[in-house]
Design a protein around this motif. Structure first.
Motif, PDB file in Angstrom:
ATOM      1  N   ALA A 154       0.836  -1.204   0.000  1.00  0.00           N
ATOM      2  CA  ALA A 154       0.000   0.000   0.000  1.00  0.00           C
ATOM      3  C   ALA A 154       0.868   1.249   0.000  1.00  0.00           C
ATOM      4  CB  ALA A 154      -0.942  -0.003   1.205  1.00  0.00           C
ATOM      5  N   ARG A 155       1.948   1.231   0.834  1.00  0.00           N
ATOM      6  CA  ARG A 155       2.847   2.386   0.849  1.00  0.00           C
ATOM      7  C   ARG A 155       3.556   2.551  -0.484  1.00  0.00           C
ATOM      8  NH1 ARG A 155       3.942   0.495   6.216  1.00  0.00           N
ATOM      9  NH2 ARG A 155       5.822  -0.569   5.496  1.00  0.00           N
ATOM     10  N   LEU A 156       3.949   1.424  -1.106  1.00  0.00           N
ATOM     11  CA  LEU A 156       4.599   1.487  -2.407  1.00  0.00           C
ATOM     12  C   LEU A 156       3.654   2.048  -3.469  1.00  0.00           C
ATOM     13  CD1 LEU A 156       7.005   0.889  -4.224  1.00  0.00           C
ATOM     14  CD2 LEU A 156       6.163  -1.454  -4.486  1.00  0.00           C
ATOM     15  N   ALA A 157       2.384   1.588  -3.439  1.00  0.00           N
ATOM     16  CA  ALA A 157       1.405   2.109  -4.395  1.00  0.00           C
ATOM     17  C   ALA A 157       1.177   3.598  -4.196  1.00  0.00           C
ATOM     18  CB  ALA A 157       0.078   1.348  -4.253  1.00  0.00           C
ATOM     19  N   SER A 158       1.155   4.034  -2.917  1.00  0.00           N
ATOM     20  CA  SER A 158       0.990   5.460  -2.634  1.00  0.00           C
ATOM     21  C   SER A 158       2.176   6.252  -3.159  1.00  0.00           C
ATOM     22  CB  SER A 158       0.822   5.677  -1.133  1.00  0.00           C
ATOM     23  OG  SER A 158       0.713   7.055  -0.834  1.00  0.00           O
ATOM     24  N   ALA A 159       3.399   5.706  -2.988  1.00  0.00           N
ATOM     25  CA  ALA A 159       4.593   6.393  -3.482  1.00  0.00           C
ATOM     26  C   ALA A 159       4.571   6.510  -5.002  1.00  0.00           C
ATOM     27  CB  ALA A 159       5.846   5.653  -3.024  1.00  0.00           C
ATOM     28  N   ILE A 160       4.107   5.458  -5.679  1.00  0.00           N
ATOM     29  CA  ILE A 160       4.035   5.497  -7.142  1.00  0.00           C
ATOM     30  C   ILE A 160       3.011   6.521  -7.601  1.00  0.00           C
ATOM     31  CG2 ILE A 160       3.417   4.154  -9.189  1.00  0.00           C
ATOM     32  CD1 ILE A 160       4.562   1.703  -7.813  1.00  0.00           C
ATOM     33  N   ARG A 161       1.829   6.587  -6.889  1.00  0.00           N
ATOM     34  CA  ARG A 161       0.820   7.584  -7.267  1.00  0.00           C
ATOM     35  C   ARG A 161       1.340   9.000  -7.078  1.00  0.00           C
ATOM     36  NH1 ARG A 161      -2.813   4.043  -4.708  1.00  0.00           N
ATOM     37  NH2 ARG A 161      -2.706   5.286  -2.803  1.00  0.00           N
TER      38      ARG A 161
END
Length: 280
Positions: free
Chosen positions: A36-43
């Motif tokens: 989830a944190r990785l997806a947030s960083a990508i967004r």
């Protein structure tokens, strides 16, 4: 001598492929919190231009709709276009959302549903409000018909809502009238059918008639009391002498939502009476 560069490029492609394969395999074992944190960083980095383009497209669509409405007041032909089903439904939803905002005794943030958070994910929604608007984790998301879900990830300008169709969704609920309590969770859908909910843990001595309204109970500190969840359809399971499980038809369909309200709290305030029967 001429073929050596081709072989070098081929080896480089093979190395890149193997690295990508290892990274993809490693991601299968990463805990959900880290993904989830990785997806947030990508967004917030790579996908920022794409999200901006989506927001611009939504704003352009809204502006065009308003222009059509202005022209419709002066032109009888445009007035006929206003009666198109899609436009009529969107306008009706906006009017009902404005009415809901006037009845809700809590602070809230209006948001547009931009699209699904992931292209293959029908269980979450990307909303056009984030940290900058006061949105935080576990804020409920509602439509004029009732509960849509809860905020599960927040960025500065956008947020992701987990809908009631997500397998991890749970909400404490009670029935209108008799006040029978239970836990609402997604029901395993049959192939080709619309997703439904279940009211679990109902005492065996209590019987709930079909059509009974199910609302959030306010227990748990996430969902305020009185948000419609759905209506009872029938009994689907029962453990003789212990408990029954009821099938529930959801009040709000996330797939049809174009706008929503994010409730900022406090969750202790009751919303009983904010959702009149004619809205459901």
């Amino acid at each position: 001598m001429i073929e050596q560069p081709d072989r070098a490029r081929s080896r480089s492609d093979t190395v890149v492929f193997l690295v990508c394969l290892l990274l993809a395999s490693g991601m299968l074992f990463v805990p959900p919190a880290r993904t989830a944190r990785l997806a947030s960083a990508i967004r917030n980095s790579v996908l920022v231009p794409l999200v901006w383009m989506q927001e611009t497209a939504v704003e352009g669509k809204t502006s065009r709709s308003r222009l059509v409405l202005i022209q419709a007041q002066r032109d009888s032909i445009a007035l006929l276009a206003q009666g198109l089903p899609a436009l009529r439904d969107e306008n009706d939803q906006l009017r009902r959302l404005l009415g809901l905002g006037q009845r809700v005794p809590l602070e809230f943030v209006p948001a547009e549903v931009l699209h699904q958070a992931l292209p293959t994910d029908g269980l979450t929604l990307l909303l056009s409000a984030g940290h900058a608007d006061g949105v935080a984790l576990f804020h409920p998301v509602v439509a004029p018909e009732g509960l849509l879900g809860v905020i599960s990830s927040v960025d500065r300008q956008t947020s992701v809502a987990t809908t009631w169709a997500h397998p991890e969704f749970r909400a404490s609920a009670y029935t209108d009238g008799a006040g029978v309590f239970g836990i609402v969770a997604p029901s395993a859908p049959a192939r080709g059918t619309e997703p439904l909910l279940e009211l679990r843990g109902v005492p065996y001595r209590d019987t709930i008639p079909a059509g009974t309204l199910v609302l959030t109970s306010g227990l748990g500190g996430v969902y305020p009391k009185g948000i419609p969840i759905g209506r009872v359809v029938s009994v689907i399971r029962e453990l003789t002498g212990w408990e029954r499980t009821y099938l529930v038809l959801p009040a709000a369909n996330p797939a049809h939502a174009a706008h929503a309200l994010i409730l900022l709290g406090p969750a202790e305030r009751s919303l009983e009476g904010a959702f009149p029967d004619e809205e459901r």
